[in-house]
Structure formats: structure tokens, C-alpha cells
Design a protein around this motif. Structure first.
Motif, PDB file in Angstrom:
ATOM      1  N   ASP A  60      12.264  33.242  29.887  1.00 32.60           N
ATOM      2  CA  ASP A  60      12.214  34.693  29.675  1.00 32.60           C
ATOM      3  C   ASP A  60      13.536  35.391  29.942  1.00 32.60           C
ATOM      4  O   ASP A  60      13.676  36.575  29.646  1.00 32.60           O
ATOM      5  N   TRP A  78      17.477  35.980  29.228  1.00 35.02           N
ATOM      6  CA  TRP A  78      18.534  35.683  28.264  1.00 35.02           C
ATOM      7  C   TRP A  78      19.676  34.929  28.939  1.00 35.02           C
ATOM      8  O   TRP A  78      20.140  33.895  28.441  1.00 35.02           O
ATOM      9  N   ILE A 127      18.411  31.275  27.985  1.00 33.45           N
ATOM     10  CA  ILE A 127      18.864  31.181  26.598  1.00 33.45           C
ATOM     11  C   ILE A 127      20.374  30.956  26.527  1.00 33.45           C
ATOM     12  O   ILE A 127      20.834  29.884  26.129  1.00 33.45           O
ATOM     13  N   TRP A 142      13.251  32.224  23.446  1.00 35.34           N
ATOM     14  CA  TRP A 142      13.270  33.345  24.386  1.00 35.34           C
ATOM     15  C   TRP A 142      11.904  34.026  24.406  1.00 35.34           C
ATOM     16  O   TRP A 142      11.463  34.580  23.394  1.00 35.34           O
ATOM     17  N   ASN A 183      10.215  36.987  25.030  1.00 36.88           N
ATOM     18  CA  ASN A 183      10.791  38.329  25.065  1.00 36.88           C
ATOM     19  C   ASN A 183       9.761  39.361  24.608  1.00 36.88           C
ATOM     20  O   ASN A 183       9.875  39.949  23.526  1.00 36.88           O
ATOM     21  N   PRO A 236      19.537  40.920  22.868  1.00 35.82           N
ATOM     22  CA  PRO A 236      20.177  39.710  23.392  1.00 35.82           C
ATOM     23  C   PRO A 236      21.459  40.032  24.150  1.00 35.82           C
ATOM     24  O   PRO A 236      22.111  41.050  23.916  1.00 35.82           O
ATOM     25  N   TRP A 277      18.608  30.139  18.295  1.00 35.48           N
ATOM     26  CA  TRP A 277      17.631  30.495  19.297  1.00 35.48           C
ATOM     27  C   TRP A 277      16.563  31.343  18.621  1.00 35.48           C
ATOM     28  O   TRP A 277      16.777  31.900  17.551  1.00 35.48           O
ATOM     29  N   SER A 294      13.141  34.157  19.238  1.00 37.42           N
ATOM     30  CA  SER A 294      12.523  35.142  20.123  1.00 37.42           C
ATOM     31  C   SER A 294      11.027  35.207  19.834  1.00 37.42           C
ATOM     32  O   SER A 294      10.614  35.281  18.671  1.00 37.42           O
TER      33      SER A 294
END
Length: 249
Positions: free
Chosen positions: A195, A197, A201, A214, A216, A222, A232, A234
Motif C-alpha cells: 500500500d 508507494w 512500489i 499498488w 491504492n 504516485p 506497476w 494500481s
């Protein structure tokens, strides 16, 4: 490493606010402490006490000198918060700090759980012979181990890594690389799910992991670019990660 091909071989999950609702457990714990303080005749000072404890815990979640265990350190944080807001004798503050800490910890741990749907997802993923699952969590070692034990999640993973025990916390590359090593999967064959960034991530991509997912729910913006070409994704809930992972296989 067990394999040198480029297929996905490992998935590393973050714990707090990814697999378990730590923020929700914290809210419930503070609600119970609020009721406890009301029962001890504190009303106008309660918000100040709770705010002071939260601020102190965020700033120094563990004893910077390393002399106190997490339980003693956090009980001292409750004491400092009470002494800052309440005019009572030292002995009363000591006793109240003890009961506040015990209530906060008890309620917090009681509400840290893997939801049934999350357990089912982990069972399905781990049941795929192509994948190995890891858990990588930041935080003071004994505190994180208490959470892991409270939600009984170890059995779902091939490797459970508390970053403080590794000697490197996310987003340092060594944290992800050591977890990959324990999974016996190359970083370029591994995806990170979390969770944060910065910690989950950006850090994992900078460390050379294949991809990152992610969690999110608030559609946050980001952070800085990782400088790499890895993709990546989300999502709004961790359960959505399963479909993405299967597409990568």
C-alpha cells in the motif's frame, strides 16, 4: 536460484494496510482507550492524550537507545502523553499509563485479522506450483511478530521477513533482495504487492523486481519515478492483485 527463466516465480506481500487493516484496528483501539479514560474521570483532556500518544508513536515507534522492549517503550509513551495533558500525581499517571497501554494493545491485536477472502486468495496463489509467496513488513521486530502471530498468517507464506530482522528496511534494496533470496526466486521474477508507494512500489522497482502492485484505494498520486522501465499497477483492494498476478504467469 532455483530457476533462471523469466516467468513470474515469486510474490511478496506487505502486511500492514495491505493484508490486514492496521489503521482500522488502531481506530478501534483508540475508541476503547477513550472509553477507559472517560471512566477514569478524564473528559476534556482525552483528545490531547490520544493526539500526544499518536504523535510520539509516529515519531519514535521504538526506543532509539535500544534499551527498552517495545511494550515498555510504548507504555512510557502513554505515560508521557498523560503527564503532558493531565495534572495528576506521578503514581496515578503510572497506573493509568499501564491500563491504557494494555487496553490499546489488547484491542489492537484482537482486530488484526486476515479476512476469509484474503486467506482464500493466498491459498489459491500458494497452491500454484509456479509461485512462491513471501511476506515483507517494516517495523520494530517484536511488534511485527506480534501482529503476524495475531493474524496467524505465517502458514500462507514460504518466507516471512520482518525487515528489522534483516538489517534493512524498505525501501532499501537489501530488504527486497533478501526476501527474494529466502524465496529462492530471482528479483526479476518477483512482484511486490503493498500500500505504500515509497516502501512497496518505488523501492521494489528500484531494487530490480519485475513489477509492483499498488493497493491504492484512495487513488493517491504516485511518488517520484523509479528510474526503471518496470511496470506497476494500481488497484483498490488487495483481492484485485490475484487477477494481475495470474496474467503475469
Amino acid at each position: 536460484m532455483a530457476s533462471t527463466d523469466e516467468s513470474l516465480g515469486g510474490v511478496i506481500f506487505d502486511l500492514d494496510n495491505t493484508l490486514i487493516d492496521t489503521r482500522g484496528a488502531d481506530r478501534l483501539a483508540f475508541q476503547e482507550v477513550r472509553l477507559l479514560l472517560i471512566g477514569h474521570g478524564l473528559n476534556s483532556q482525552i483528545d490531547s492524550v490520544l493526539a500526544s500518544f499518536s504523535k510520539r508513536l509516529a515519531k519514535e515507534p521504538s526506543d532509539p537507545t535500544g534499551n527498552l522492549c517495545s511494550d515498555k517503550w510504548r507504555r512510557n509513551l502513554w505515560l508521557a502523553a498523560l503527564q503532558e495533558a493531565v495534572r495528576r500525581p506521578e503514581e496515578q499517571c503510572q497506573l493509568l499509563a499501564k491500563v491504557c497501554f494494555e487496553k490499546w494493545l489488547q484491542v489492537r491485536l484482537a482486530h488484526l485479522e486476515l479476512l476469509p477472502a484474503t486467506k482464500e486468495m493466498l491459498v489459491r496463489l500458494r497452491g500454484d506450483e509456479r509461485l512462491r509467496l513471501g511476506l515483507l513488513t517494516n517495523g520494530e521486530a517484536s511488534t511485527q511478530r506480534d501482529k503476524i502471530n495475531a493474524c496467524a498468517c505465517s502458514r500462507f507464506f514460504d518466507a516471512v521477513c520482518v525487515a528489522a530482522e534483516l538489517g534493512a528496511e524498505k525501501p532499501l534494496p537489501a530488504a527486497y533482495l533478501q526476501c527474494c533470496q529466502r524465496l529462492d526466486v530471482l528479483p526479476r521474477r518477483t512482484v511486490m504487492v503493498g500500500d505504500s508507494w515509497e516502501c512497496d512500489i518505488g523501492g521494489s522497482l528500484a531494487a530490480g523486481l519485475r513489477s509492483a502492485i499498488w493497493v491504492n484505494p484512495g487513488d493517491q498520486t504516485p511518488g517520484p519515478d523509479t528510474g526503471g522501465n518496470q511496470g506497476w499497477h494500481s488497484i483498490h483492494h488487495v483481492l484485485e492483485a490475484e487477477a494481475l498476478i495470474k496474467k503475469m504467469l
